[in-house]
Every structure is written in structure tokens, then in C-alpha cells.
Design a protein around this motif. Structure first.
Motif, PDB file in Angstrom:
ATOM      1  N   VAL A  79       0.544  -1.488   0.301  1.00 46.62           N
ATOM      2  CA  VAL A  79       0.057  -0.101   0.134  1.00 46.62           C
ATOM      3  C   VAL A  79       1.109   1.222  -0.137  1.00 46.62           C
ATOM      4  CG1 VAL A  79      -1.795   1.325   1.295  1.00 46.62           C
ATOM      5  CG2 VAL A  79      -1.811  -1.127   1.297  1.00 46.62           C
ATOM      6  N   TRP A  80       2.292   1.073   0.452  1.00 45.63           N
ATOM      7  CA  TRP A  80       2.977   2.315   0.521  1.00 45.63           C
ATOM      8  C   TRP A  80       4.007   2.764  -0.582  1.00 45.63           C
ATOM      9  CZ3 TRP A  80       8.286   3.128   0.987  1.00 45.63           C
ATOM     10  CH2 TRP A  80       8.591   4.689   1.156  1.00 45.63           C
ATOM     11  N   LEU A  81       4.455   1.760  -1.066  1.00 47.23           N
ATOM     12  CA  LEU A  81       4.982   1.562  -2.488  1.00 47.23           C
ATOM     13  C   LEU A  81       4.025   1.961  -3.435  1.00 47.23           C
ATOM     14  CD1 LEU A  81       6.757  -1.636  -2.418  1.00 47.23           C
ATOM     15  CD2 LEU A  81       7.716   0.853  -2.293  1.00 47.23           C
ATOM     16  N   ASP A  82       2.325   1.384  -3.192  1.00 45.49           N
ATOM     17  CA  ASP A  82       0.958   1.628  -4.076  1.00 45.49           C
ATOM     18  C   ASP A  82       1.111   3.501  -4.206  1.00 45.49           C
ATOM     19  OD1 ASP A  82       0.889  -0.357  -5.190  1.00 45.49           O
ATOM     20  OD2 ASP A  82      -0.227  -0.949  -4.079  1.00 45.49           O
ATOM     21  N   GLY A  83       0.611   3.792  -2.591  1.00 45.26           N
ATOM     22  CA  GLY A  83       0.803   5.387  -2.333  1.00 45.26           C
ATOM     23  C   GLY A  83       2.084   6.114  -2.881  1.00 45.26           C
ATOM     24  N   GLN A  84       2.573   5.461  -2.628  1.00 43.75           N
ATOM     25  CA  GLN A  84       4.455   6.141  -3.436  1.00 43.75           C
ATOM     26  C   GLN A  84       4.064   6.135  -5.295  1.00 43.75           C
ATOM     27  OE1 GLN A  84       7.193   8.195  -2.092  1.00 43.75           O
ATOM     28  NE2 GLN A  84       5.374   7.054  -0.402  1.00 43.75           N
ATOM     29  N   GLU A  85       3.684   4.874  -5.783  1.00 44.77           N
ATOM     30  CA  GLU A  85       4.114   5.395  -7.014  1.00 44.77           C
ATOM     31  C   GLU A  85       2.552   6.127  -7.224  1.00 44.77           C
ATOM     32  OE1 GLU A  85       3.338   0.797  -8.967  1.00 44.77           O
ATOM     33  OE2 GLU A  85       4.781   0.418  -8.114  1.00 44.77           O
ATOM     34  N   ILE A  86       1.148   6.352  -6.467  1.00 46.45           N
ATOM     35  CA  ILE A  86      -0.010   7.521  -7.187  1.00 46.45           C
ATOM     36  C   ILE A  86       0.655   8.416  -6.396  1.00 46.45           C
ATOM     37  CG2 ILE A  86      -1.582   7.791  -5.647  1.00 46.45           C
ATOM     38  CD1 ILE A  86      -2.619   5.069  -5.870  1.00 46.45           C
ATOM     39  N   LEU A  87       1.594   9.081  -5.947  1.00 41.24           N
ATOM     40  CA  LEU A  87       1.846  10.521  -5.468  1.00 41.24           C
ATOM     41  C   LEU A  87       2.713  10.609  -6.749  1.00 41.24           C
ATOM     42  CD1 LEU A  87       2.524   9.976  -1.753  1.00 41.24           C
ATOM     43  CD2 LEU A  87       0.859  11.463  -3.077  1.00 41.24           C
ATOM     44  N   GLU A  88       3.678   9.784  -7.175  1.00 42.47           N
ATOM     45  CA  GLU A  88       4.670  10.167  -8.467  1.00 42.47           C
ATOM     46  C   GLU A  88       3.907  10.469  -9.374  1.00 42.47           C
ATOM     47  OE1 GLU A  88       7.474   7.696  -8.766  1.00 42.47           O
ATOM     48  OE2 GLU A  88       8.766   7.623  -7.306  1.00 42.47           O
ATOM     49  N   ARG A  89       2.732   9.467  -9.882  1.00 44.20           N
ATOM     50  CA  ARG A  89       1.990   8.957 -11.257  1.00 44.20           C
ATOM     51  C   ARG A  89       0.821  10.761 -10.594  1.00 44.20           C
ATOM     52  NH1 ARG A  89      -1.558   4.838 -12.841  1.00 44.20           N
ATOM     53  NH2 ARG A  89      -0.729   4.315 -14.790  1.00 44.20           N
ATOM     54  N   GLU A  90       0.834  11.274 -10.076  1.00 44.31           N
ATOM     55  CA  GLU A  90       0.284  12.755  -9.778  1.00 44.31           C
ATOM     56  C   GLU A  90       0.646  13.719  -9.788  1.00 44.31           C
ATOM     57  OE1 GLU A  90      -2.319  14.735  -6.073  1.00 44.31           O
ATOM     58  OE2 GLU A  90      -3.027  12.578  -6.261  1.00 44.31           O
ATOM     59  N   GLN A  91       1.906  13.811  -9.068  1.00 42.02           N
ATOM     60  CA  GLN A  91       2.629  14.512  -9.922  1.00 42.02           C
ATOM     61  C   GLN A  91       2.403  14.396 -11.748  1.00 42.02           C
ATOM     62  OE1 GLN A  91       5.804  13.567  -7.082  1.00 42.02           O
ATOM     63  NE2 GLN A  91       5.752  14.833  -5.272  1.00 42.02           N
ATOM     64  N   GLN A  92       3.669  13.435 -11.807  1.00 43.20           N
ATOM     65  CA  GLN A  92       3.179  13.536 -13.836  1.00 43.20           C
ATOM     66  C   GLN A  92       2.058  14.006 -14.300  1.00 43.20           C
ATOM     67  OE1 GLN A  92       4.423   9.347 -14.143  1.00 43.20           O
ATOM     68  NE2 GLN A  92       6.081  10.020 -13.918  1.00 43.20           N
ATOM     69  N   ILE A  93       0.655  13.740 -13.517  1.00 43.95           N
ATOM     70  CA  ILE A  93       0.000  14.311 -14.355  1.00 43.95           C
ATOM     71  C   ILE A  93      -0.425  15.990 -14.492  1.00 43.95           C
ATOM     72  CG2 ILE A  93      -2.501  14.108 -14.640  1.00 43.95           C
ATOM     73  CD1 ILE A  93      -2.560  11.294 -13.424  1.00 43.95           C
ATOM     74  N   LYS A  94       0.225  16.609 -13.352  1.00 50.15           N
ATOM     75  CA  LYS A  94       0.193  17.999 -12.898  1.00 50.15           C
ATOM     76  C   LYS A  94       0.898  18.038 -13.739  1.00 50.15           C
ATOM     77  CE  LYS A  94      -1.238  21.235 -10.606  1.00 50.15           C
ATOM     78  NZ  LYS A  94      -1.704  22.158 -11.172  1.00 50.15           N
ATOM     79  N   LYS A  95       2.285  17.854 -14.067  1.00 49.53           N
ATOM     80  CA  LYS A  95       3.192  18.231 -14.403  1.00 49.53           C
ATOM     81  C   LYS A  95       2.361  18.415 -16.350  1.00 49.53           C
ATOM     82  CE  LYS A  95       8.042  18.612 -16.128  1.00 49.53           C
ATOM     83  NZ  LYS A  95       8.026  18.126 -17.680  1.00 49.53           N
ATOM     84  N   ILE A  96       1.938  17.131 -16.402  1.00 48.20           N
ATOM     85  CA  ILE A  96       1.474  17.037 -17.690  1.00 48.20           C
ATOM     86  C   ILE A  96       0.183  18.853 -17.964  1.00 48.20           C
ATOM     87  CG2 ILE A  96      -0.062  15.578 -19.451  1.00 48.20           C
ATOM     88  CD1 ILE A  96       2.120  13.826 -18.494  1.00 48.20           C
TER      89      ILE A  96
END
Length: 185
Positions: free
Chosen positions: A82-99
């Protein structure tokens, strides 16, 4: 293909002006649809991320209590996932925000390009109008020069006619004087 160009006064044919306005409208519509689509994608991604976070929080809360080391190890592994998924989600969210930010920047740039194209179109229209005016002025000047040339030729003919008439009158006068003197003698 040859397109007939009926002048609209600005130097553009009706076909060209209709085509230009249609292209401008299509460009603006495309940019608007593109921006809306990107916002919808971003909104859906955020919803997925929120649901994923909610599910992760629920699974970590509901796992507590029972017994045994195997169950605790499973819980620890689940929490780590869950923590790793949360980290991936946060990274994905940051990438989505940048996009998303990049898409907004691209949309702004497209709008600016549209304005520049429109402004340049106006400048081209002005240049074409000046060329058209210049062409008309040259035609008018050529016509006036032709009239001036005909006028000069008419004056020249009048001068020659008057000179010939004057010479004939002068010769007739001289002949009259000579005949009158011979008759008097």
C-alpha cells in the motif's frame, strides 16, 4: 486546379477569405476541444487516485487485530505494498499535474499563435489592399498619360494648321499687293 478569383476589394478572393476564416475557426475549435479533453482526462485520473487512496486507507484500517505471526507478516507486506502503491500514485499524480500544466501552456501557445496568425492575416490584407490601390493608381496614371499625349498631338496639329493658314493668307496678301502694284503701274 485553377480557382477563379473575384476580387472582394481587399485583394482576397471570396474563396480565400472564406477558407481563411474557416481555418481560423477550426483552429480555435480544435484548441478548445483539446483543452477540454485534457481537463477531463486529468479529472478522471484524479478520481482514480482518490479512490485508490481511499481503498488503501480502508484496507490498512481493516487489517488489524487477529493472531499469529503469519497474519502480521501478511499485514506488514500489505502495508508495504500500500505504501509503495501510494508512492507510485503520488509520483503519477505529480507527473499528471506536470502534463496538465504543460497542456495548459501548449493551449496558451496555440491561442497566441492563433492571434498572431490573425494579426498577420490583417497585415497581409492591408498589404494586398495597398497593392490593389497602387494597381488602380497605375492604371489611372497610364490613362491620364494617354489623354495628355492625345492632347499634345491635337495642339501640334492646330499649330500646324494655323501656321499653314497664316502662310496661305500671307501669300495671298503678298500676291494681292503685287498685283495691285502691277495694275497701278
Amino acid at each position: 486546379a485553377v480557382v477563379s478569383t473575384q476580387s472582394t476589394g481587399k485583394g482576397l478572393s471570396k474563396y480565400e477569405s472564406i477558407q481563411t476564416s474557416r481555418l481560423k475557426k477550426d483552429l480555435n475549435d480544435l484548441v478548445t476541444r483539446y483543452t477540454k479533453g485534457q481537463k477531463q482526462i486529468s479529472t478522471r485520473e484524479r478520481g482514480v487516485i482518490k479512490r485508490s487512496r481511499t481503498n488503501s486507507a480502508r484496507s490498512s484500517e481493516s487489517g488489524g487485530g487477529g493472531g499469529g505471526g503469519v497474519h502480521q507478516n501478511d499485514q506488514l507486506l500489505d502495508q508495504e505494498h500500500v505504501w509503495l502503491d501510494g508512492q507510485e500514485i503520488l509520483e503519477r499524480e505529480q507527473q499528471i499535474k506536470k502534463i496538465e500544466d504543460d497542456m495548459v501552456t501548449v493551449a496558451d501557445m496555440m491561442r497566441e499563435i492563433g492571434y498572431l496568425v490573425h494579426d498577420q492575416g490583417v497585415n497581409i490584407d492591408n498589404i494586398e489592399a495597398h497593392i490593389y490601390e497602387t494597381n488602380q493608381n497605375v492604371d489611372e496614371g497610364t490613362s491620364l498619360l494617354g489623354q495628355a499625349d492625345r492632347s499634345v498631338q491635337k495642339r501640334r496639329k492646330r499649330k500646324i494648321c494655323l501656321t499653314v493658314t497664316f502662310i496661305i493668307i500671307l501669300v495671298a496678301l503678298i500676291l494681292t499687293i503685287v498685283l495691285v502694284q502691277k495694275l497701278q503701274n
